[in-house]
Design a protein around this motif. Structure first.
Motif, mmCIF file in Angstrom:
data_model
loop_
_atom_site.group_PDB
_atom_site.id
_atom_site.type_symbol
_atom_site.label_atom_id
_atom_site.label_comp_id
_atom_site.label_asym_id
_atom_site.label_seq_id
_atom_site.Cartn_x
_atom_site.Cartn_y
_atom_site.Cartn_z
ATOM 1 N N LEU A 21 61.445 -55.263 -2.973
ATOM 2 C CA LEU A 21 61.918 -56.640 -3.040
ATOM 3 C C LEU A 21 61.002 -57.563 -2.238
ATOM 4 O O LEU A 21 60.615 -58.637 -2.713
ATOM 5 C CB LEU A 21 63.350 -56.756 -2.535
ATOM 6 C CG LEU A 21 63.905 -58.177 -2.520
ATOM 7 C CD1 LEU A 21 63.969 -58.742 -3.943
ATOM 8 C CD2 LEU A 21 65.272 -58.207 -1.882
ATOM 9 N N SER A 24 57.875 -58.152 -4.123
ATOM 10 C CA SER A 24 58.065 -58.999 -5.302
ATOM 11 C C SER A 24 58.145 -60.472 -4.913
ATOM 12 O O SER A 24 57.802 -61.344 -5.703
ATOM 13 C CB SER A 24 59.309 -58.577 -6.088
ATOM 14 O OG SER A 24 60.487 -58.994 -5.443
ATOM 15 N N ALA A 100 57.363 -58.719 -15.760
ATOM 16 C CA ALA A 100 57.293 -58.992 -14.318
ATOM 17 C C ALA A 100 56.509 -60.269 -14.043
ATOM 18 O O ALA A 100 56.893 -61.061 -13.179
ATOM 19 C CB ALA A 100 56.656 -57.811 -13.582
ATOM 20 N N ASP A 104 58.003 -63.673 -12.279
ATOM 21 C CA ASP A 104 57.322 -64.322 -11.155
ATOM 22 C C ASP A 104 57.010 -65.778 -11.448
ATOM 23 O O ASP A 104 56.894 -66.583 -10.527
ATOM 24 C CB ASP A 104 56.029 -63.578 -10.811
ATOM 25 C CG ASP A 104 56.285 -62.228 -10.177
ATOM 26 O OD1 ASP A 104 57.394 -62.021 -9.650
ATOM 27 O OD2 ASP A 104 55.376 -61.373 -10.206
ATOM 28 N N LYS A 115 65.622 -60.945 -9.699
ATOM 29 C CA LYS A 115 65.118 -59.755 -9.003
ATOM 30 C C LYS A 115 66.248 -59.012 -8.300
ATOM 31 O O LYS A 115 66.318 -57.781 -8.363
ATOM 32 C CB LYS A 115 64.038 -60.148 -8.002
ATOM 33 C CG LYS A 115 62.743 -60.581 -8.669
ATOM 34 C CD LYS A 115 61.762 -61.130 -7.653
ATOM 35 C CE LYS A 115 60.533 -61.684 -8.330
ATOM 36 N NZ LYS A 115 59.622 -62.324 -7.384
ATOM 37 N N TYR A 119 66.342 -55.746 -10.314
ATOM 38 C CA TYR A 119 65.494 -54.830 -9.562
ATOM 39 C C TYR A 119 66.312 -54.071 -8.524
ATOM 40 O O TYR A 119 66.121 -52.891 -8.313
ATOM 41 C CB TYR A 119 64.367 -55.569 -8.833
ATOM 42 C CG TYR A 119 63.313 -56.218 -9.711
ATOM 43 C CD1 TYR A 119 63.399 -56.233 -11.105
ATOM 44 C CD2 TYR A 119 62.220 -56.841 -9.145
ATOM 45 C CE1 TYR A 119 62.436 -56.846 -11.879
ATOM 46 C CE2 TYR A 119 61.247 -57.462 -9.906
ATOM 47 C CZ TYR A 119 61.369 -57.461 -11.275
ATOM 48 O OH TYR A 119 60.404 -58.069 -12.025
#
Length: 159
Positions: A21, A24, A100, A104, A115, A119
């Protein structure tokens, strides 16, 4: 188990997810590792503020997200080094992952919700606690972000 034992066990078992995390959000290996370490230290220092040991997950993720936000703010104040001085590193995300990249590209508040939901597999209520946002705001950001992703991914080949 005591609160300290529950927290310690949780931190040890989930460190890979914490790094994932943080990376990311920060997109830098060293900063992500520093953010996780800082968040763990803060959590251990502030474990007294954890009222419900069953809520350790959203409690810690909020600390981690605040730490990442602090790192982003600090980064904005720094003068960057030339590109050629950066050391090579291995990204936890594939560089050619179109989805991804599109996540972003979303606004940060929307990307963070996506996320955390997909995620980190958090519930909407946990995301609300982590981000400090109203549950309805989390829902609207999630669904708006998913709609944008769906539109952006139309025509893209997904394996």
């Amino acid at each position: 188990m005591t609160r300290e034992e529950i927290l310690t066990e949780y931190l040890v078992e989930n460190q890979a997810g914490f790094y994932r995390l943080a990376y990311s959000v920060l997109k830098n290996t060293d900063e992500a590792l520093d953010a996780v370490q800082t968040a763990v230290c803060r959590a251990l220092e502030r474990q007294g503020s954890l009222r419900d040991a069953g809520a350790v997950r959203p409690w810690f993720y909020r600390i981690l997200m605040n730490t990442c936000t602090d790192a982003l703010r600090q980064r904005a104040r720094l003068i960057p080094f030339p590109e050629d001085l950066e050391l090579p590193h291995e990204d936890p995300e594939p560089a050619d992952d179109a989805l991804a990249r599109r996540v972003d590209a979303l606004p940060p508040e929307v990307g963070t919700v996506i996320k955390l939901r997909f995620y980190e597999e958090m519930t909407l209520k946990e995301i609300s606690q982590v981000t400090g946002q109203n549950l309805s705001t989390v829902k609207s950001r999630l669904y708006a972000g998913l709609k944008k992703l769906r539109i952006a991914m139309e025509g893209a080949e997904i394996l």
